[in-house]
Design a protein around this motif. Structure first.
Motif, PDB file in Angstrom:
ATOM      1  N   PRO A  25      -9.269  25.970  13.936  1.00  0.00           N
ATOM      2  CA  PRO A  25      -8.728  24.849  13.168  1.00  0.00           C
ATOM      3  C   PRO A  25      -9.143  23.516  13.788  1.00  0.00           C
ATOM      4  O   PRO A  25      -8.972  23.295  14.985  1.00  0.00           O
ATOM      5  N   ALA A  65      -8.348  17.872   5.416  1.00  0.00           N
ATOM      6  CA  ALA A  65      -8.830  19.227   5.690  1.00  0.00           C
ATOM      7  C   ALA A  65      -8.277  19.746   7.009  1.00  0.00           C
ATOM      8  O   ALA A  65      -7.714  20.850   7.075  1.00  0.00           O
ATOM      9  N   ALA A  74      -4.486  20.426   6.985  1.00  0.00           N
ATOM     10  CA  ALA A  74      -4.140  21.717   6.395  1.00  0.00           C
ATOM     11  C   ALA A  74      -4.414  22.862   7.373  1.00  0.00           C
ATOM     12  O   ALA A  74      -3.592  23.786   7.518  1.00  0.00           O
ATOM     13  N   GLU A  75      -5.556  22.808   8.052  1.00  0.00           N
ATOM     14  CA  GLU A  75      -5.910  23.869   9.009  1.00  0.00           C
ATOM     15  C   GLU A  75      -4.899  23.937  10.155  1.00  0.00           C
ATOM     16  O   GLU A  75      -4.456  25.021  10.552  1.00  0.00           O
ATOM     17  N   ALA A 115      -9.502  29.026  10.912  1.00  0.00           N
ATOM     18  CA  ALA A 115      -9.120  28.367   9.665  1.00  0.00           C
ATOM     19  C   ALA A 115     -10.170  27.345   9.286  1.00  0.00           C
ATOM     20  O   ALA A 115     -10.748  26.680  10.153  1.00  0.00           O
ATOM     21  N   ALA A 165     -10.816  24.443   5.932  1.00  0.00           N
ATOM     22  CA  ALA A 165     -10.567  23.867   4.615  1.00  0.00           C
ATOM     23  C   ALA A 165     -11.868  23.280   4.095  1.00  0.00           C
ATOM     24  O   ALA A 165     -12.424  22.359   4.694  1.00  0.00           O
ATOM     25  N   LEU A 205      -8.632  26.565   1.342  1.00  0.00           N
ATOM     26  CA  LEU A 205      -8.222  26.808   2.724  1.00  0.00           C
ATOM     27  C   LEU A 205      -8.285  28.299   2.998  1.00  0.00           C
ATOM     28  O   LEU A 205      -7.704  29.104   2.260  1.00  0.00           O
ATOM     29  N   SER A 257      -7.064  33.358   1.566  1.00  0.00           N
ATOM     30  CA  SER A 257      -7.459  32.001   1.212  1.00  0.00           C
ATOM     31  C   SER A 257      -6.639  31.525   0.026  1.00  0.00           C
ATOM     32  O   SER A 257      -6.026  32.325  -0.697  1.00  0.00           O
ATOM     33  N   GLY A 259      -1.171  24.295   4.228  1.00  0.00           N
ATOM     34  CA  GLY A 259      -1.292  25.165   5.391  1.00  0.00           C
ATOM     35  C   GLY A 259      -0.105  26.093   5.550  1.00  0.00           C
ATOM     36  O   GLY A 259      -0.258  27.286   5.844  1.00  0.00           O
TER      37      GLY A 259
END
Length: 319
Positions: A198, A229, A232-233, A250, A252, A266, A282, A298
């Motif tokens: 991530p 991005a 979210a990860e 992870a 995105a 994601l 995903s 996430g």
């Protein structure tokens, strides 16, 4: 009258100095102020223990953050994947610049690709995440190689291959790009084969939260797509209650129709380090417009992964 220099705190490694130097140049151009690098040694730099043993999370950033709080530096540059998922109230994540290539890569002897390595080949990596996914890939594709735990900077890791101790090592594409050594890559690993950590490939620029002028100035370097991005990860990682050294990947992706970004996908993966059991899921939806929406994306995927047994896989690793 000469303006007072901004002090940029950085780790002393070649990679950290290179990426901090690039940020310093950008800040100089943007603000017109001189920027000086202040080298700081972190616990992760001096410890010879495996990252999985010392916890991974925060070992490369705590000393930099302490220097910020004490006023010894004005701002600091980190590899985003090294940051703990909880942000201290006294510090602001002022900017997440546009992301570099997030993929992992192979540097192998004789310019070999992953699938060309001979039976019994030894692949070095310090990452349980990479071990888990490489071993799972080997199992599903009938490959025969051994993953070997290693530590050290880029030079040290590549030297293992040059000296014949290992057949290949796995590194981050972004790091090699930033230090001008991308020509040594012998194979780029598709994110369908190995999902990155991530935040991999992204930088984090921090300063104290009460320095509003500097927060605003550094914010000019922020890339909004990269920020949502990686948010979210990292939200996925936090919801899985896993540290940076856990076998969690992870990524995105921003899905575009021509020049117009339409959606975000994601993907997340958790597995046992021997690759015998994996949970990979995903989700795709509108590009988050707010920090909270990115966090929610996430958390939602993490909830699905936990329902599929992700927590049990991480628990097995810890036993």
């Amino acid at each position: 009258m000469t303006q007072q220099a901004l002090r940029l705190g950085t780790r002393r490694s070649k990679l950290a100095m290179a990426q901090s130097g690039q940020v310093a140049d950008a800040v100089r151009r943007m603000t017109g102020r001189p920027v000086e690098l202040v080298e700081i040694t972190t616990y992760g730099d001096v410890s010879r223990e495996a990252l999985a043993q010392i916890g991974g999370t925060g070992v490369f950033v705590t000393a930099l953050r302490d220097a910020l709080v004490r006023g010894e530096v004005d701002f600091a540059v980190h590899s985003l994947k090294d940051l703990p998922t909880t942000q201290p109230e006294e510090l602001a994540l002022a900017a997440v610049p546009e992301r570099e290539d997030p993929r992992d890569v192979i540097v192998a002897r004789d310019a070999l690709k992953l699938t060309d390595l001979p039976r019994g080949a030894r692949i070095g990596t310090g990452s349980p995440r990479r071990m888990a996914q490489l071993n799972a890939y080997a199992r599903s594709h009938g490959l025969d190689f051994e993953t070997v735990a290693i530590r050290g900077n880029v030079d040290t890791r590549i030297r293992y291959v040059r000296d014949g101790e290992l057949d290949a090592v796995v590194l981050a594409a972004a790091g090699l790009n930033r230090i001008g050594r991308s020509e040594e890559v012998t194979d780029f690993l598709s994110v369908d084969t190995v999902l990155p950590a991530p935040g991999q490939g992204a930088l984090a620029i921090e300063c104290t939260a009460d320095n509003a002028d500097l927060v605003a100035a550094l914010g000019e370097l922020d890339d909004p797509f990269t920020r949502v991005a990686v948010t979210a990860e990292r939200s996925l990682l936090a919801a899985l209650e896993a540290g940076c050294s856990a076998p969690v990947g992870a990524l995105a992706d921003l899905l575009a129709d021509g020049q117009i970004v339409k959606e975000m996908r994601l993907r997340g993966v958790v597995g046992t380090t021997d690759g015998s059991r994996m949970v990979q899921l995903s989700t795709t939806g509108p590009v988050p417009e707010t920090h909270d929406q990115a966090l929610a994306l996430g958390r939602e995927l993490a909830t699905e992964m936990l329902a599929q047994g992700a927590a049990g896989l991480m628990g097995e690793r810890a036993q």
